[in-house]
Scaffold this motif. Structure first.
Motif, PDB file in Angstrom:
ATOM      1  N   VAL A  44     -47.457 -33.340 -59.689  1.00  0.00           N
ATOM      2  CA  VAL A  44     -47.358 -33.197 -58.231  1.00  0.00           C
ATOM      3  C   VAL A  44     -47.586 -31.759 -57.746  1.00  0.00           C
ATOM      4  O   VAL A  44     -48.341 -31.551 -56.787  1.00  0.00           O
ATOM      5  N   PRO A  45     -46.969 -30.748 -58.354  1.00  0.00           N
ATOM      6  CA  PRO A  45     -47.189 -29.396 -57.816  1.00  0.00           C
ATOM      7  C   PRO A  45     -48.655 -28.996 -57.795  1.00  0.00           C
ATOM      8  O   PRO A  45     -49.138 -28.422 -56.806  1.00  0.00           O
ATOM      9  N   LYS A  63     -39.186 -45.114 -39.956  1.00  0.00           N
ATOM     10  CA  LYS A  63     -37.925 -44.653 -39.369  1.00  0.00           C
ATOM     11  C   LYS A  63     -36.908 -44.319 -40.471  1.00  0.00           C
ATOM     12  O   LYS A  63     -36.715 -45.097 -41.405  1.00  0.00           O
ATOM     13  N   GLY A  64     -36.287 -43.155 -40.339  1.00  0.00           N
ATOM     14  CA  GLY A  64     -35.266 -42.744 -41.294  1.00  0.00           C
ATOM     15  C   GLY A  64     -35.820 -42.065 -42.531  1.00  0.00           C
ATOM     16  O   GLY A  64     -35.062 -41.705 -43.427  1.00  0.00           O
ATOM     17  N   ILE A  88     -38.130 -38.963 -44.091  1.00  0.00           N
ATOM     18  CA  ILE A  88     -38.762 -37.668 -43.779  1.00  0.00           C
ATOM     19  C   ILE A  88     -39.745 -37.231 -44.865  1.00  0.00           C
ATOM     20  O   ILE A  88     -40.299 -36.142 -44.797  1.00  0.00           O
ATOM     21  N   HIS A  89     -39.943 -38.074 -45.868  1.00  0.00           N
ATOM     22  CA  HIS A  89     -40.734 -37.669 -47.037  1.00  0.00           C
ATOM     23  C   HIS A  89     -42.214 -37.925 -46.772  1.00  0.00           C
ATOM     24  O   HIS A  89     -42.663 -39.072 -46.788  1.00  0.00           O
ATOM     25  N   ASP A  90     -42.967 -36.858 -46.555  1.00  0.00           N
ATOM     26  CA  ASP A  90     -44.329 -37.026 -46.055  1.00  0.00           C
ATOM     27  C   ASP A  90     -45.416 -36.518 -46.990  1.00  0.00           C
ATOM     28  O   ASP A  90     -46.585 -36.454 -46.602  1.00  0.00           O
ATOM     29  N   ILE A  91     -45.066 -36.170 -48.197  1.00  0.00           N
ATOM     30  CA  ILE A  91     -46.081 -35.607 -49.097  1.00  0.00           C
ATOM     31  C   ILE A  91     -47.163 -36.642 -49.396  1.00  0.00           C
ATOM     32  O   ILE A  91     -48.362 -36.362 -49.288  1.00  0.00           O
ATOM     33  N   ILE A 134     -43.340 -37.946 -39.271  1.00  0.00           N
ATOM     34  CA  ILE A 134     -42.232 -38.602 -39.980  1.00  0.00           C
ATOM     35  C   ILE A 134     -41.366 -39.420 -39.016  1.00  0.00           C
ATOM     36  O   ILE A 134     -41.455 -39.257 -37.803  1.00  0.00           O
ATOM     37  N   THR A 150     -35.624 -46.550 -51.006  1.00  0.00           N
ATOM     38  CA  THR A 150     -35.334 -47.984 -51.027  1.00  0.00           C
ATOM     39  C   THR A 150     -34.677 -48.414 -49.724  1.00  0.00           C
ATOM     40  O   THR A 150     -34.844 -49.540 -49.282  1.00  0.00           O
ATOM     41  N   THR A 151     -33.938 -47.504 -49.132  1.00  0.00           N
ATOM     42  CA  THR A 151     -33.211 -47.843 -47.900  1.00  0.00           C
ATOM     43  C   THR A 151     -34.124 -47.881 -46.673  1.00  0.00           C
ATOM     44  O   THR A 151     -33.779 -48.495 -45.671  1.00  0.00           O
ATOM     45  N   MET A 196     -37.685 -48.479 -46.880  1.00  0.00           N
ATOM     46  CA  MET A 196     -38.903 -49.292 -47.004  1.00  0.00           C
ATOM     47  C   MET A 196     -38.814 -50.655 -46.310  1.00  0.00           C
ATOM     48  O   MET A 196     -39.836 -51.155 -45.840  1.00  0.00           O
ATOM     49  N   ALA A 242     -43.247 -44.342 -53.295  1.00  0.00           N
ATOM     50  CA  ALA A 242     -42.813 -44.454 -54.686  1.00  0.00           C
ATOM     51  C   ALA A 242     -42.064 -45.742 -55.045  1.00  0.00           C
ATOM     52  O   ALA A 242     -42.343 -46.337 -56.077  1.00  0.00           O
ATOM     53  N   PRO A 243     -41.099 -46.212 -54.227  1.00  0.00           N
ATOM     54  CA  PRO A 243     -40.349 -47.394 -54.679  1.00  0.00           C
ATOM     55  C   PRO A 243     -41.056 -48.719 -54.393  1.00  0.00           C
ATOM     56  O   PRO A 243     -40.553 -49.774 -54.768  1.00  0.00           O
ATOM     57  N   ASN A 266     -44.082 -51.684 -54.475  1.00  0.00           N
ATOM     58  CA  ASN A 266     -45.004 -52.248 -55.449  1.00  0.00           C
ATOM     59  C   ASN A 266     -45.795 -53.360 -54.756  1.00  0.00           C
ATOM     60  O   ASN A 266     -45.556 -53.667 -53.580  1.00  0.00           O
TER      61      ASN A 266
END
Lengths: 213, 234
Positions: free
Chosen positions: B74-75, B112-113, B115-118, B139, B165-166, B168, B194-195, B197
């Motif tokens: 990732v980096p 909603k909820g 903030i992970h935008d990478i 976000i 997970t909360t 999605m 990521a979570p 499939n």
């Protein structure tokens, strides 16, 4: 028993601590210290513990296969197995596995939630969704779980890309340890985040384990 | 990848050497070198579209493949993306001026909820590189934010991203609202994070789950082509 070092818990996990043969806990290495402390404090000698490497926290897609392998390895020895993971980023796959294999697991989305108490964590989600959480273990292993895997040791300029949307670091303290609090405060400073400490203790983890007979 | 970087003067390389060098520079996340390479190629009469597709997207495809294969992490991908962003900043206004081919329009944002935008940012950039117009909502988007943007932008594609997970399950809230309003068939809905499939994507009624940015681009192209074909037959 002698608890392995945090580095060992991160990379190797914990070998089966002793064999009562009654209930086996298959847990995350990041919870080993807390589970063993609860066992000792409550004299839960019927609970045996084996832990998977804590670093699986950074690779949620590897958790479900690793738990499956551990259940298959030990199920002939134990009448009851309990998985001491929450969903932990598996997107429901760990829960489905546990259901299929007839074992129970800790309720909740992740350890941050059950340490704080699942109901309370969910109730605060509107105000806390921009918080970055650390537990006692993750504070001690901050470099191994956060700083180095994200490449911040080599590329500090990436910090904003990773953490720009977070507003604060919440240290969920399982123990009241001023030195650890100081380390957590330093972690927040390194990430450029405001710091908040919440003394959670073991939260719902204690009730989850107390229910096992 | 390019240990002799200090010795290389980009402007002295001919095109056949410069483009592979830009691939290396992108791989190494060298933003200033990418900006310089883009400027040089434009100065030599390359169209902005060719610079984008042949130099930048070509390089990012290698980065994406090596990430998928576990060679890059990732980096390094973020550094490469940052370098590409530098090149894109030069090219974007020129692409608009020169009327480069536009494949479709995508509205994208984290739910909603969350903030992970990478991941969302990588997808947006690769979609732009592939000729899509991308409207990035950022976000923490509510169902109303998504629906308003889809209507206002006359978009073809809705892209939703979640890391938790909360959060999605909120994707299903958005899709169900589209269904309730009779709008579901108007948009291609792609989901990622990521979570997630494939099974989850199907269960919530998305058109596809995309495991990474490269897959998102290919999936979007396939669905847009299918949509156009079915439109032509109607």
């Amino acid at each position: 028993m002698n608890l392995p070092s945090d580095d060992m818990l991160t990379t190797q996990g914990l070998l089966l601590d002793h064999t009562s043969g009654k209930v086996l806990l298959i847990g995350c290495g990041a919870l080993a210290r807390e589970i063993l402390d609860l066992k000792a404090a409550n004299n839960w000698s019927h609970l045996d513990l084996v832990c998977l490497p804590a670093i699986l926290h950074n690779h949620p897609e590897r958790i479900t296969p690793a738990v499956r392998a551990a259940i298959e390895k030990h199920r002939s020895t134990y009448a009851r197995i309990f998985v001491v993971y929450a969903d932990c980023g598996t997107g429901g796959q760990l829960e489905a596995l546990c259901h299929d294999m007839g074992v129970d697991m800790v309720a909740g989305p992740h350890c941050y939630s059950f340490f704080e108490g699942n109901e309370k964590f969910a109730a605060n989600s509107e105000s806390d969704f921009s918080a970055f959480y650390l537990t006692d273990f993750l504070v001690r292993q901050f470099d191994a779980f956060v700083w180095k895997p994200l490449g911040l040791d080599r590329h500090p300029q990436l910090r904003e890309m990773y953490f720009g949307n977070y507003t604060k670091l919440v240290y969920q303290a399982q123990t009241d340890d001023p030195a650890l609090t100081a380390t957590a405060r330093d972690c927040a400073a390194r990430l450029g985040l405001a710091f908040e400490r919440r003394l959670t203790g073991y939260g719902d983890l204690k009730a989850s384990l107390a229910a096992l007979r | 990848m390019s240990e002799d970087q200090d010795d290389i003067i980009l402007s002295e390389l001919d095109d056949d050497e410069l483009v592979p060098q830009m691939f290396d520079d992108l791989y190494d996340g060298l933003r200033e070198e990418i900006e310089e390479g883009v400027t040089i190629l434009l100065g030599r009469g390359w169209t902005p579209y060719d610079v984008l597709t042949k130099a930048l997207v070509g390089g990012m495809t290698i980065v994406g493949n090596d990430f998928r294969d576990g060679i890059l992490f990732v980096p390094e991908v973020l550094l490469a993306a940052n370098a590409m962003k530098g090149g894109m900043a030069i090219l974007k206004p020129l692409l608009a001026e020169t009327g480069a081919p536009r494949v479709g329009k995508m509205v994208i944002g984290t739910v909603k909820g969350d903030i992970h935008d990478i991941g969302k940012n990588l997808v947006g950039m690769m979609m732009e590189g592939a000729g899509f117009e991308v409207v990035d909502l950022g976000i923490n988007n509510s169902v109303d934010a998504y629906l308003d943007a889809l209507a206002a932008e006359d978009a073809d594609i809705l892209g939703m991203s979640a890391l938790l997970t909360t959060t999605m399950p909120y994707m299903k809230v958005v899709i169900d609202t589209l269904i309730e309003k009779g709008l579901r068939e108007d948009y291609i809905v792609l989901v990622g994070g990521a979570p997630l499939n494939e099974e989850f994507g199907k269960a919530i009624g998305a058109d596809a789950y995309c495991r990474d940015a490269a897959v998102a681009v290919e999936t979007a192209k396939t669905f847009v082509a299918r949509k156009h074909n079915s439109g032509a037959q109607a």
